[in-house]
Structure formats: structure tokens, C-alpha cells
Motif scaffolding. Structure first.
Motif, PDB file in Angstrom:
ATOM      1  N   LEU A   1       0.746  -1.098  -0.196  1.00 43.10           N
ATOM      2  CA  LEU A   1       0.029  -0.150   0.095  1.00 43.10           C
ATOM      3  C   LEU A   1       0.853   1.283   0.065  1.00 43.10           C
ATOM      4  O   LEU A   1       0.535   2.382  -0.535  1.00 43.10           O
ATOM      5  N   GLU A   2       1.869   1.174   0.808  1.00 37.82           N
ATOM      6  CA  GLU A   2       2.811   2.538   0.769  1.00 37.82           C
ATOM      7  C   GLU A   2       3.483   2.611  -0.658  1.00 37.82           C
ATOM      8  O   GLU A   2       3.676   3.590  -1.300  1.00 37.82           O
ATOM      9  N   CYS A   3       3.918   1.459  -1.269  1.00 36.72           N
ATOM     10  CA  CYS A   3       4.649   1.629  -2.834  1.00 36.72           C
ATOM     11  C   CYS A   3       3.589   2.083  -3.716  1.00 36.72           C
ATOM     12  O   CYS A   3       3.992   2.716  -4.589  1.00 36.72           O
ATOM     13  N   LEU A   4       2.222   1.600  -3.363  1.00 32.64           N
ATOM     14  CA  LEU A   4       1.531   2.157  -4.628  1.00 32.64           C
ATOM     15  C   LEU A   4       1.150   3.444  -4.522  1.00 32.64           C
ATOM     16  O   LEU A   4       0.587   4.065  -5.407  1.00 32.64           O
ATOM     17  N   GLN A   5       1.587   4.406  -3.619  1.00 31.40           N
ATOM     18  CA  GLN A   5       1.725   5.678  -3.417  1.00 31.40           C
ATOM     19  C   GLN A   5       2.680   6.228  -4.051  1.00 31.40           C
ATOM     20  O   GLN A   5       3.047   7.612  -4.291  1.00 31.40           O
ATOM     21  N   MET A   6       3.729   5.520  -4.604  1.00 31.53           N
ATOM     22  CA  MET A   6       4.967   5.895  -4.966  1.00 31.53           C
ATOM     23  C   MET A   6       5.139   5.676  -6.626  1.00 31.53           C
ATOM     24  O   MET A   6       4.351   5.112  -7.179  1.00 31.53           O
ATOM     25  N   ASP A   7       5.866   6.693  -7.215  1.00 32.05           N
ATOM     26  CA  ASP A   7       6.126   6.496  -8.679  1.00 32.05           C
ATOM     27  C   ASP A   7       7.236   5.421  -9.000  1.00 32.05           C
ATOM     28  O   ASP A   7       8.197   5.724  -8.520  1.00 32.05           O
ATOM     29  N   LEU A   8       6.838   4.379  -9.276  1.00 31.88           N
ATOM     30  CA  LEU A   8       7.589   3.206  -9.387  1.00 31.88           C
ATOM     31  C   LEU A   8       7.995   2.704 -11.170  1.00 31.88           C
ATOM     32  O   LEU A   8       8.659   1.873 -11.328  1.00 31.88           O
ATOM     33  N   SER A   9       7.894   3.619 -11.844  1.00 35.36           N
ATOM     34  CA  SER A   9       7.736   3.523 -13.395  1.00 35.36           C
ATOM     35  C   SER A   9       9.256   3.210 -13.678  1.00 35.36           C
ATOM     36  O   SER A   9       9.453   2.563 -14.627  1.00 35.36           O
ATOM     37  N   ASN A  10      10.388   4.111 -12.935  1.00 34.33           N
ATOM     38  CA  ASN A  10      11.480   3.834 -13.345  1.00 34.33           C
ATOM     39  C   ASN A  10      12.098   2.374 -12.946  1.00 34.33           C
ATOM     40  O   ASN A  10      13.256   2.128 -13.502  1.00 34.33           O
ATOM     41  N   LEU A  11      11.520   1.631 -12.448  1.00 31.55           N
ATOM     42  CA  LEU A  11      12.025   0.364 -11.845  1.00 31.55           C
ATOM     43  C   LEU A  11      11.584  -0.634 -12.967  1.00 31.55           C
ATOM     44  O   LEU A  11      12.754  -1.559 -13.191  1.00 31.55           O
ATOM     45  N   LEU A  12      10.730  -0.287 -14.071  1.00 33.43           N
ATOM     46  CA  LEU A  12      10.552  -1.264 -15.187  1.00 33.43           C
ATOM     47  C   LEU A  12      10.726  -0.329 -16.360  1.00 33.43           C
ATOM     48  O   LEU A  12       9.605  -0.199 -16.881  1.00 33.43           O
ATOM     49  N   PRO A  13      11.900   0.233 -17.059  1.00 28.04           N
ATOM     50  CA  PRO A  13      11.674   0.861 -18.203  1.00 28.04           C
ATOM     51  C   PRO A  13      11.448   0.007 -19.276  1.00 28.04           C
ATOM     52  O   PRO A  13      11.629  -1.306 -19.355  1.00 28.04           O
ATOM     53  N   GLY A  14      10.703   0.716 -20.242  1.00 31.98           N
ATOM     54  CA  GLY A  14      10.352  -0.274 -21.498  1.00 31.98           C
ATOM     55  C   GLY A  14       8.845  -0.803 -21.324  1.00 31.98           C
ATOM     56  O   GLY A  14       8.374  -1.356 -22.070  1.00 31.98           O
ATOM     57  N   PHE A  15       8.238  -0.885 -20.118  1.00 31.14           N
ATOM     58  CA  PHE A  15       6.758  -1.320 -19.943  1.00 31.14           C
ATOM     59  C   PHE A  15       5.977   0.029 -19.750  1.00 31.14           C
ATOM     60  O   PHE A  15       6.359   1.032 -19.416  1.00 31.14           O
ATOM     61  N   SER A  16       4.704  -0.186 -20.149  1.00 30.21           N
ATOM     62  CA  SER A  16       3.671   0.866 -19.889  1.00 30.21           C
ATOM     63  C   SER A  16       2.950   0.813 -18.620  1.00 30.21           C
ATOM     64  O   SER A  16       2.382  -0.288 -18.295  1.00 30.21           O
ATOM     65  N   PHE A  17       2.587   1.851 -18.130  1.00 32.86           N
ATOM     66  CA  PHE A  17       1.844   2.148 -16.963  1.00 32.86           C
ATOM     67  C   PHE A  17       0.560   2.948 -17.188  1.00 32.86           C
ATOM     68  O   PHE A  17       0.837   3.923 -18.237  1.00 32.86           O
ATOM     69  N   ASP A  18      -0.619   2.666 -16.764  1.00 32.53           N
ATOM     70  CA  ASP A  18      -1.664   3.208 -17.134  1.00 32.53           C
ATOM     71  C   ASP A  18      -1.794   4.666 -16.120  1.00 32.53           C
ATOM     72  O   ASP A  18      -2.538   4.396 -15.150  1.00 32.53           O
ATOM     73  N   SER A  19      -1.533   5.714 -16.707  1.00 32.30           N
ATOM     74  CA  SER A  19      -1.517   6.958 -15.959  1.00 32.30           C
ATOM     75  C   SER A  19      -3.024   7.391 -15.725  1.00 32.30           C
ATOM     76  O   SER A  19      -3.245   8.214 -14.780  1.00 32.30           O
ATOM     77  N   ASP A  20      -3.965   6.874 -16.507  1.00 37.63           N
ATOM     78  CA  ASP A  20      -5.333   7.658 -16.226  1.00 37.63           C
ATOM     79  C   ASP A  20      -6.267   6.900 -15.221  1.00 37.63           C
ATOM     80  O   ASP A  20      -7.088   7.480 -14.567  1.00 37.63           O
ATOM     81  N   ALA A  21      -5.945   5.552 -14.916  1.00 33.59           N
ATOM     82  CA  ALA A  21      -6.433   4.882 -13.853  1.00 33.59           C
ATOM     83  C   ALA A  21      -5.806   4.775 -12.572  1.00 33.59           C
ATOM     84  O   ALA A  21      -4.597   4.868 -12.549  1.00 33.59           O
TER      85      ALA A  21
END
Length: 202
Positions: A137-157
Motif C-alpha cells: 500500500l505504501e509503494c502504490l503511492q510512489m512513482d515506480l515506473s523507473n523500476l521497469l523501463p520499457g513497460f507501460s503504466f496506465d496513468s489515467d486509472a
């Protein structure tokens, strides 16, 4: 990719299942696990809920005589050597069906959740109770996109909604892997973890 990744995941599975290392594993690995379950639903399905991975790598074990190899290095790095010699070694190809590889990989991912969520009162320390869920739950409030470069994250949801959707898909896929790749107990622990996460999110 490949057997190196599977063996690294197997090693992480061993440590995450050991009560002496569980807290350490939670603190060090939960960010990566949370980043994975935060991927866009399409990327998550193709990576973790599929029988076929989009990319595969050929694996081989390198067999050589360590004493001959050391002698070769010392000989060829000597300033007096004019003609370098060749080192002989054998490559033994490792083969696994793409579907089997994907299932083994997913089963180890599921075991991480089962191991880190598991709390045994007589073995675990009290501060470990719900530690994994709270860390997710703590990590879900962080920006973790830099940990998996090359993958997409749904910024709208919202991340919580994406993680919940991905985990439910993982649970559904896990049930299809019983009993050949995943055991019933690990799937049950994954189910409990998912619903506990959802309760905490509300």
C-alpha cells in the motif's frame, strides 16, 4: 529472460520462504513487486498471465576446466606472448518449452506473494503481521515506473484499481496452473493477500 532469471527467482523464493529473511525480503523486494502489479493491464497479462512470452532467449551452460582457463589467461596476458592461443570449452544447450518456461516463471511470482504474505504466529515476529500488505500500500503511492523501463503504466486509472485488476487476473491464471505448476496453498494465500489488499484500500 532465460534460465538465469528462473534461477534468480528460485533463489529469491528460498529466502522469502525463510522466516529469518522474510522481513528483509519484504523491505527490499516489495517495490519491484508493486511496480509489476502496477503495469498496464495489457502488459501485465502478456508478461505474467500468458503461456507464451513475446520474447525468448537461448540458454546454454558453459563447461570448462578452471585450471586450464586460468593458465590460458596468464599465458595470453604475458608480455612475451606473440601468438594468442584458443581456449577450448563446451556449450550445453538448455531447452524448455516456451509455455513451460512462462508457467514456471509465473508460479515463482505467485510464490513470492504467498511467502511474503504468510504469517505463522509461532514462527514469525509480531511486527511482521500484515507487513507485506502495508508495504504494498505504501509503494502504490510512489512513482515506480523507473523500476521497469520499457513497460507501460496506465496513468489515467488509479494505481489501486490497476493493481487490483492485475492481481485478480493473476489469481484466475494461477488457478489454471494447479497442480502442475502451483500448489493449492500458494493460490489460497494469493487469494487472501488480494482480498486483504482490497480491504485495506477501502
Amino acid at each position: 529472460m532465460g534460465f538465469v532469471q528462473l534461477n534468480a527467482m528460485r533463489l529469491a523464493d528460498i529466502f522469502s520462504d525463510d522466516s529469518n529473511f522474510r522481513s528483509y525480503m519484504i523491505l527490499c523486494f516489495t517495490e519491484v513487486l508493486t511496480a509489476i502489479i502496477s503495469l498496464s493491464h495489457g502488459d501485465f497479462l502478456s508478461c505474467w498471465c500468458s503461456s507464451n512470452l513475446s520474447e525468448t532467449e537461448e540458454d546454454a551452460s558453459l563447461e570448462y576446466d578452471i585450471f586450464a582457463a586460468v593458465g590460458w589467461v596468464l599465458h595470453n596476458t604475458s608480455p612475451d606472448v606473440k601468438d594468442a592461443t584458443n581456449l577450448e570449452f563446451n556449450l550445453t544447450r538448455n531447452s524448455m518449452l516456451k509455455a513451460s518456461y512462462a508457467h514456471h516463471r509465473t508460479s515463482l511470482f505467485i510464490k513470492f506473494f504467498a511467502n511474503l504474505h504468510c504469517f505463522v504466529p509461532n514462527v514469525c515476529e509480531e511486527q511482521e503481521r500484515n507487513l507485506f500488505v502495508l508495504k504494498v500500500l505504501e509503494c502504490l503511492q510512489m512513482d515506480l515506473s523507473n523500476l521497469l523501463p520499457g513497460f507501460s503504466f496506465d496513468s489515467d486509472a488509479p494505481k489501486f484499481a490497476t493493481a487490483s485488476k492485475n492481481l485478480r487476473s493473476l489469481l484466475s491464471h494461477a488457478e489454471s496452473l494447479i497442480p502442475n505448476f502451483v500448489n493449492v496453498e500458494d493460490v489460497q494465500l494469493l487469494r487472501i493477500s488480494i482480498f486483504k489488499d482490497n480491504d485495506e484500500m477501502k
